[in-house]
Write an enzyme that holds these catalytic residues in place. Sequence first.
Site, PDB file in Angstrom:
ATOM      1  N   GLY A 127       0.833  -1.193   0.000  1.00  0.00           N
ATOM      2  CA  GLY A 127       0.000   0.000   0.000  1.00  0.00           C
ATOM      3  C   GLY A 127       0.873   1.249   0.000  1.00  0.00           C
ATOM      4  O   GLY A 127       2.079   1.198   0.259  1.00  0.00           O
ATOM      5  N   CYS A 128       0.250   2.384  -0.311  1.00  0.00           N
ATOM      6  CA  CYS A 128       1.023   3.625  -0.434  1.00  0.00           C
ATOM      7  C   CYS A 128       1.517   4.132   0.921  1.00  0.00           C
ATOM      8  O   CYS A 128       2.720   4.370   1.092  1.00  0.00           O
ATOM      9  CB  CYS A 128       0.201   4.683  -1.166  1.00  0.00           C
ATOM     10  SG  CYS A 128      -1.497   4.852  -0.580  1.00  0.00           S
ATOM     11  N   TYR A 129       0.627   4.262   1.888  1.00  0.00           N
ATOM     12  CA  TYR A 129       1.090   4.668   3.225  1.00  0.00           C
ATOM     13  C   TYR A 129       2.121   3.661   3.762  1.00  0.00           C
ATOM     14  O   TYR A 129       3.176   4.060   4.275  1.00  0.00           O
ATOM     15  CB  TYR A 129      -0.071   4.752   4.215  1.00  0.00           C
ATOM     16  CG  TYR A 129      -0.948   5.975   4.106  1.00  0.00           C
ATOM     17  CD1 TYR A 129      -0.428   7.251   4.279  1.00  0.00           C
ATOM     18  CD2 TYR A 129      -2.315   5.856   3.888  1.00  0.00           C
ATOM     19  CE1 TYR A 129      -1.243   8.374   4.218  1.00  0.00           C
ATOM     20  CE2 TYR A 129      -3.139   6.970   3.827  1.00  0.00           C
ATOM     21  CZ  TYR A 129      -2.604   8.230   3.991  1.00  0.00           C
ATOM     22  OH  TYR A 129      -3.411   9.334   3.943  1.00  0.00           O
TER      23      TYR A 129
END
Length: 315
Positions: A127-129
Amino acid sequence: MRSVGVLGVSGYSGQELMRLLAGHGGARPVVVEKETAIGEAVRRDALELLFLATPHEVSLEAAPAALKAGAKVVDLSGAFRLKDPAVFAHWYGMPHTAPELLPEAVYGLTELNGEAVRGARLVANPGCYPTSVICGLHPLACAGAIDTSAGVICDSKSGVSGAGHRPSPGTHFVEVHENFKAYAVLRHKHVPEMVQALGLSLGDFFFTAHLLPITRGILSTMYAKLRRPWTREELLALYRRLYPDGGFIRVRENGTPNVRELQGTNYCDIYLTLDESGTRAVIVSCIDNLVKGAAGQALQNMNLMLGFTPNQGLV
Ligand SMILES: NC(=O)c1ccc[n+]([C@@H]2O[C@H](COP(=O)([O-])OP(=O)(O)OC[C@H]3O[C@@H](n4cnc5c(N)ncnc54)[C@H](OP(=O)(O)O)[C@@H]3O)[C@@H](O)[C@H]2O)c1
């Protein structure tokens, strides 16, 4: 040219993936239409690999079909990131419908799991975070340097493209423009992924996501108490050993990174510092959520899975 398919090309990650693949030189991108049966698309276009730039519900169906038809899969969703199907069910609010694939799914952060990615059939793109947080904390976590009893705090801010291309009341221009807010406090679905990758326990980990009034970019600030005093030189040496020069994770000696300078790039820039006691560390990590946080990382995974040079199409 090797044929690779992309499902979800109308979305933000899918568009970024098509942009990167257009300049790759070794892979021929094939658009897989939403309505097409996955197995049929894999066989008809002789796809060696399929990118799923789709919501997790869609990936849960599409990944098994693509694997069955003989393609490798890089899934950009959260469908195959968590090892425990019960944890998935809790955080994603639905049962996992392909739990038999979870043991073989490799968490595709190549700087941590490159060797496993090379031999994988199914890669769960991070995921990005989590990309920004894990890259920032991984060296300290794997050195066992963190006093976890003091709590690890991660404060992350993302541009609005992180929420995908379908507008919602919370991501509407008027709501976001000249505004700033925290959301999903203590219940963001990326939390278990970060805890799993860093070997931390949920009770020691605080994560808060914030929505920035910008299109793309993530900046995460992490706070950790260390078990013993460190010097800044020791800390820099630890990070440099795990993230050598020439890679996509760059350790900065001076100056904190900012989202604008990383937009459109596959870099994750990290700044770290300590207080005078040497036991309180602050780490700042910055990425473009659509590149290192999604499509660029997906391309790094493809490069290893199909035997291209690791940086091809990304520099
Ligand atoms: N945005 C980011 O920064 C980011 C970063 C890391 C990971 N991710 C993950 O990557 C995935 C894609 O994210 P995104 O932001 O690019 O999302 P997005 O902009 O909403 O795009 C989703 C894509 O999936 C397609 N789709 C939806 N339902 C489908 C179905 N039933 N069958 C086939 N295709 C379908 C959409 O088509 P339509 O045109 O019909 O909507 C669209 O092309 C998500 O799982 C997300 O969590 C996103």
